[in-house]
Each structure stands twice: as structure tokens, then as C-alpha cells.
Design a protein around this motif. Structure first.
Motif, PDB file in Angstrom:
ATOM      1  N   THR A  73      24.898   5.249  -0.637  1.00 20.72           N
ATOM      2  CA  THR A  73      26.022   4.359  -0.966  1.00 20.72           C
ATOM      3  C   THR A  73      27.200   5.236  -1.399  1.00 20.72           C
ATOM      4  O   THR A  73      27.028   6.443  -1.635  1.00 20.72           O
ATOM      5  N   GLY A  74      28.350   4.600  -1.563  1.00 19.50           N
ATOM      6  CA  GLY A  74      29.511   5.323  -2.077  1.00 19.50           C
ATOM      7  C   GLY A  74      29.226   5.906  -3.452  1.00 19.50           C
ATOM      8  O   GLY A  74      29.603   7.045  -3.752  1.00 19.50           O
ATOM      9  N   LEU A  75      28.539   5.129  -4.288  1.00 18.10           N
ATOM     10  CA  LEU A  75      28.253   5.630  -5.641  1.00 18.10           C
ATOM     11  C   LEU A  75      27.283   6.806  -5.620  1.00 18.10           C
ATOM     12  O   LEU A  75      27.385   7.714  -6.443  1.00 18.10           O
ATOM     13  N   ILE A  78      29.455   9.745  -5.000  1.00 19.83           N
ATOM     14  CA  ILE A  78      30.171  10.123  -6.227  1.00 19.83           C
ATOM     15  C   ILE A  78      29.211  10.862  -7.167  1.00 19.83           C
ATOM     16  O   ILE A  78      29.546  11.907  -7.738  1.00 19.83           O
ATOM     17  N   TYR A  98      37.755   3.031  -9.773  1.00 16.76           N
ATOM     18  CA  TYR A  98      36.787   2.044  -9.289  1.00 16.76           C
ATOM     19  C   TYR A  98      35.758   1.755 -10.396  1.00 16.76           C
ATOM     20  O   TYR A  98      35.226   2.688 -11.007  1.00 16.76           O
ATOM     21  N   GLU A 141      42.034   8.274  -7.154  1.00 13.22           N
ATOM     22  CA  GLU A 141      41.973   7.245  -6.115  1.00 13.22           C
ATOM     23  C   GLU A 141      43.420   6.913  -5.839  1.00 13.22           C
ATOM     24  O   GLU A 141      44.195   6.705  -6.765  1.00 13.22           O
ATOM     25  N   ASP A 170      38.868   9.932  -3.926  1.00 12.60           N
ATOM     26  CA  ASP A 170      38.101   8.832  -3.348  1.00 12.60           C
ATOM     27  C   ASP A 170      39.061   8.145  -2.375  1.00 12.60           C
ATOM     28  O   ASP A 170      39.990   7.450  -2.783  1.00 12.60           O
ATOM     29  N   THR A 172      38.516   5.884  -0.098  1.00 12.60           N
ATOM     30  CA  THR A 172      37.996   4.627   0.452  1.00 12.60           C
ATOM     31  C   THR A 172      39.109   3.650   0.805  1.00 12.60           C
ATOM     32  O   THR A 172      39.093   3.060   1.891  1.00 12.60           O
ATOM     33  N   PHE A 173      40.081   3.468  -0.102  1.00 12.33           N
ATOM     34  CA  PHE A 173      41.104   2.436   0.117  1.00 12.33           C
ATOM     35  C   PHE A 173      42.086   2.791   1.228  1.00 12.33           C
ATOM     36  O   PHE A 173      42.572   1.900   1.908  1.00 12.33           O
ATOM     37  N   SER A 192      33.379   5.374   0.301  1.00 17.66           N
ATOM     38  CA  SER A 192      32.368   4.348   0.400  1.00 17.66           C
ATOM     39  C   SER A 192      32.414   3.933   1.876  1.00 17.66           C
ATOM     40  O   SER A 192      33.348   3.256   2.315  1.00 17.66           O
ATOM     41  N   THR A 194      30.782   1.872   3.207  1.00 19.06           N
ATOM     42  CA  THR A 194      30.591   0.427   3.194  1.00 19.06           C
ATOM     43  C   THR A 194      31.866  -0.315   3.623  1.00 19.06           C
ATOM     44  O   THR A 194      31.796  -1.421   4.140  1.00 19.06           O
ATOM     45  N   LYS A 195      33.023   0.300   3.400  1.00 24.57           N
ATOM     46  CA  LYS A 195      34.310  -0.371   3.580  1.00 24.57           C
ATOM     47  C   LYS A 195      34.882  -0.103   4.973  1.00 24.57           C
ATOM     48  O   LYS A 195      34.345  -0.618   5.936  1.00 24.57           O
ATOM     49  N   ALA A 205      27.014   2.608   2.507  1.00 24.94           N
ATOM     50  CA  ALA A 205      26.898   4.035   2.820  1.00 24.94           C
ATOM     51  C   ALA A 205      27.936   4.809   2.025  1.00 24.94           C
ATOM     52  O   ALA A 205      28.924   4.236   1.567  1.00 24.94           O
ATOM     53  N   LEU A 326      35.589  -4.928   0.834  1.00 24.26           N
ATOM     54  CA  LEU A 326      36.848  -4.887   1.582  1.00 24.26           C
ATOM     55  C   LEU A 326      36.655  -4.047   2.827  1.00 24.26           C
ATOM     56  O   LEU A 326      35.632  -3.393   2.990  1.00 24.26           O
TER      57      LEU A 326
HETATM   58  C1  LIG Z   1      33.183   0.271  -2.970  1.00 21.83           C
HETATM   59  C2  LIG Z   1      33.764   1.481  -3.555  1.00 21.83           C
HETATM   60  C3  LIG Z   1      32.951   2.504  -4.066  1.00 21.83           C
HETATM   61  C4  LIG Z   1      31.450   2.394  -4.149  1.00 21.83           C
HETATM   62  O1  LIG Z   1      30.860   2.327  -2.907  1.00 21.83           O
HETATM   63  P1  LIG Z   1      29.420   1.632  -2.660  1.00 21.83           P
HETATM   64  O2  LIG Z   1      29.189   1.903  -1.217  1.00 21.83           O
HETATM   65  O3  LIG Z   1      29.596   0.190  -3.004  1.00 21.83           O
HETATM   66  O4  LIG Z   1      28.458   2.306  -3.565  1.00 21.83           O
HETATM   67  C5  LIG Z   1      33.565   3.645  -4.546  1.00 21.83           C
HETATM   68  N1  LIG Z   1      34.905   3.764  -4.547  1.00 21.83           N
HETATM   69  C6  LIG Z   1      35.726   2.796  -4.090  1.00 21.83           C
HETATM   70  C7  LIG Z   1      37.183   3.000  -4.138  1.00 21.83           C
HETATM   71  C8  LIG Z   1      35.174   1.625  -3.575  1.00 21.83           C
HETATM   72  O5  LIG Z   1      35.991   0.664  -3.130  1.00 21.83           O
END
Ligand SMILES: *Cc1c(COP(=O)(O)O)cnc(C)c1O
Length: 392
Positions: A73-75, A78, A98, A141, A170, A172-173, A192, A194-195, A205, A326
Motif C-alpha cells: 500500500t502507499g503507507l 512510506i 496525509y 506533499e 509524496d 500521489t496528488f 499511493s 491506489t490513486k 498499492a 481519489l
Molecule cells: C492515499 C494516500 C496515501 C496512502 O496510500 P494507501 O495506498 O491508502 O496506503 C498516502 N499519501 C497520499 C497523499 C494519499 O492520498
């Protein structure tokens, strides 16, 4: 832009053994050896997997990094970066980090004697006050969640490097389509997956991308030693998502800008947060830093700044589905005060700009007009349900 997509698509390897144009899913725990220690470069499923390796190589290219590592996962990604630290080390981190990262930092790593200073990093000068010889990481972030604050990666990297600290972003956004932090001087990028990378809200992921062989060695060691790897099926699914990330994100960003402009002109709306709007505090910086793409997330408050009004809105949209997360192809709506940011005390929440009525939209790949029509009908529905008086 098209060159980028071409490179991306062709960084997904064709299978040498069979010609399979899709990366095979190596669903295996172990690999048969010819003699003890003599193998084809793979020995055990936690340590290495060809499907995972393909994903990691694609993401390294996508972020212009030296190497990438895939986590559950993203976490977990991290967490792997935090494990490079030791007791006594310090982190200077963006203040509206986050929520999950905040929880991991304060409830787990502070226990092991790591100190975290939360700072408003939108002014790079603020970082100088907290950086010292113990600072190992500056954690950013940009844009942040959910108020989309922007920090200057290049300027902060200069400050951090002068103090021998590494810069972690990070990303992700923004996604690598809009922003490549390593090119701006960052040392480590986190996603992450996942996004936006996965992009279909069908997997979780995480990825760590590093800029040097030394960092690669550390993260690879931690990945194997701690074992929070991404399984082969989800590696494959992430690759499948990444193949269309440029198309999706470009469209999501265009749509989000139109949605933000529409919201800004609505009587029902208080403040709109979107780095693509000229009214955003760091619009110019976002313009340079993010290739003119401002992300698919738009946040806004209601003039009737109450939880009830926000509730009425988020339960009235039809295309925007009420859910956390998201970056997927389907649009989502979320009310941070009751969902993603619920664990943050009310006062602290208000201070970081998360008003009671703040609503976060993640624009998917639907037609922009349809999403705007959905917002309009939600406002109409609220009005009919319960006429609210607005005092200015
Ligand atoms: C969702 C998110 C995470 C965590 O990711 P997971 O895949 O949910 O563990 C970390 N940082 C940001 C900015 C996120 O939006």
C-alpha cells in the motif's frame, strides 16, 4: 506530451520467452535452482518477482528515477522510507500531511525516538527554522490534501541539501504526469498507487522511487527485510492502470479546472481550492512545477458552512460517488471532516483550512458537462429539501 506516452507504453516490456504483449503474472513463491545459489536472478517471492520487477522498472522510468520498489500500500511505501532512520533522527514535514502518514509518524515512529516537526512548507523559509544537524528528511506533499497547498520543491531541496537532509515528495496528488519531483531536486518519491497510477479504484498499492544507487540499496534491503511487498496480481493490475495514466490524468485535470471555474461562480459556494485558479495563493508556482496540469481534485466550502449542508450535498450527487480515495476513472466526493480527517481534533482541523462544510471532489473521466450538471442538480436538491438562509 505524446512522446511521453509513447515512451511509457513501450517501457512495458514484451515477454521474451513467449512474445506475450502483456507482462505475465508470475504467481510463484519460489524458483527452482540449478545448484545452491545458482538461479536465473530470482530466488524467493518476497525478495524478487518478475511481474513486480516489470512494474518497478516502469515506475522508475515514469518518475525519471534510478530505481523503484513496489509495496502492498502507499503507507507501506512510506513506512519503508521511515525505516531508513534511526533513534534521534528528525523529520521536517508539511503540516497538512496525509492523515495516514501523520498517524504512522506520531503513533509509531515517535515511539522509537524520531522527532517530527510539522511546518507550513508553502513558505520555503519556514523550513530553515526547524532544520538542524539531526534532520534527515524533509517530507513534502504538493498539492496537499484536501486544501491543495503548493510547496516549492526546487527551493526546499536547496535548503534541505545544504543541511545534508534528503527531500521526500509524496507525489500521489499530482501524479508523475503533472509533476516529476526528482527532476526538481527531490531524492525520493512516494506514490499511493491506489490513486492515479492504478486509476480504477480496484487495488491498493504503494511505490518508492529513488534517485541514487545508495538509496536503492537501502530501500531494496528494507523491502526484503520487512516484506511489505505488492503481490504479483496487483503488480500486473497496476501496470495495466499505468498504461493509460497520461490519458486519464490529462483529462481529469482539464475537467477539474472546468469544475473549479464553475464552482467559483456558484452562489452556494464559499471558497474554492484549486491550484489551477488564478485566485490560488501559489498558482504561478503550480503552473511551473506541474507542467500546467493542476490535478483532478477540487475542494470547496459552502456559504452555509455546516456539516449538515455538506451532508446534504454529498448525499445528493449521482455521478460523484460518496467514498474515500481519489484518482480513479469514476468521480468521487468526500466530506473530509467526517471521513478522511475525522481523527483530527476540530480546532486543529479548522486551523488547517478544513472547514465544517469543506467538500472534496475527485474528478474521474466522465464528460465535464455531466459532472457540472450533477453538481447543479445536487445544489437544486438541497435547496428544495431544506431552504437555507445565507447570511453574508
Ligand atoms: C492515499 C494516500 C496515501 C496512502 O496510500 P494507501 O495506498 O491508502 O496506503 C498516502 N499519501 C497520499 C497523499 C494519499 O492520498
Amino acid at each position: 506530451m505524446s512522446q511521453k506516452t509513447t515512451n511509457l507504453i513501450h517501457s512495458v516490456p514484451v515477454d521474451e520467452l513467449t512474445g506475450s504483449i502483456s507482462v505475465p503474472i508470475y504467481q510463484t513463491a519460489t524458483y527452482v535452482q540449478e545448484a545452491p545459489g545458482v538461479n536465473k536472478g530470482f530466488d524467493y517471492g518476497r525478495s524478487n518477482n518478475p511481474t513486480r520487477l516489470a512494474l518497478e522498472n516502469i515506475v522508475a522510468k515514469l518518475e525519471d528515477g534510478y530505481a523503484a520498489y513496489a509495496f502492498a500500500t502507499g503507507l507501506a511505501a512510506i513506512d519503508a522510507v521511515l525505516k531508513t532512520l534511526k533513534t534521534g533522527d528528525e523529520i521536517v514535514a508539511v503540516d497538512d500531511i496525509y492523515g495516514g502518514a501523520y498517524r504512522l509518524f506520531t503513533h509509531i515512529y515517535e515511539k522509537f525516538g524520531i522527532t517530527i516537526h510539522y511546518v507550513d512548507t508553502t513558505d520555503a523559509e519556514n523550513i530553515k527554522r526547524y532544520i538542524n544537524e539531526k534532520t534527515k528528511l524533509v517530507w513534502l506533499e504538493t498539492p496537499t490534501n484536501p486544501t491543495l497547498k503548493i510547496s516549492d520543491i526546487k527551493a526546499i531541496a536547496k535548503t534541505a541539501h545544504a543541511a545534508n537532509a534528503l527531500v521526500v515528495v509524496d507525489n500521489t496528488f499530482a501524479s508523475p504526469v503533472a509533476q516529476q519531483p526528482l527532476k526538481l531536486g527531490a531524492d525520493i518519491v512516494i506514490h499511493s498507487g491506489t490513486k492515479y497510477l492504478g486509476g480504477h479504484s480496484d487495488l491498493v498499492a504503494g511505490l518508492v522511487v529513488v534517485s541514487t544507487p545508495e538509496l536503492a540499496e537501502q530501500i531494496k534491503f528494507i523491502q526484503n527485510a520487512s516484506g511489505g511487498i505488492l503481490g504479483p496480481q496487483d503488480c500486473w493490475l497496476t501496470i495495466r492502470g499505468i498504461e493509460t495514466v497520461t490519458l486519464r490524468v490529462e483529462r481529469q485535470c482539464k475537467t477539474a479546472l472546468r469544475v473549479a471555474e464553475f464552482l467559483q461562480a456558484c452562489d452556494e459556494v464559499g471558497q474554492v481550492y484549486y491550484p489551477g485558479l488564478a485566485s490560488h495563493k501559489n498558482h504561478e508556482l503550480a503552473q511551473q512545477q506541474q507542467n500546467g496540469l493542476f490535478g483532478g481534485v477540487v475542494s470547496f466550502t459552502l456559504k452555509d458552512d455546516t456539516e449538515e449542508a455538506a451532508n446534504a450535498f454529498v448525499t445528493s450527487t449521482q455521478y460523484f460517488k460518496l467514498a474515500e480515495s481519489l484518482g480513479g476513472v469514476k468521480s468521487l466526493v468526500c466530506h473530509p471532516a467526517q471521513m478522511t480527517h475525522k481523527s483530527i481534533p476540530h480546532e486543529k482541523r479548522l486551523r488547517s483550512g478544513i472547514a465544517d462544510s469543506l467538500i472534496r471532489l475527485s474528478c474521474g473521466i466522465e464528460e465535464a458537462e455531466d459532472l457540472i450538471a450533477d453538481i447543479k442538480q445536487a445544489f437544486e436538491k438541497i435547496k428544495k429539501l431544506e431552504p437555507v438562509e445565507v447570511f453574508n
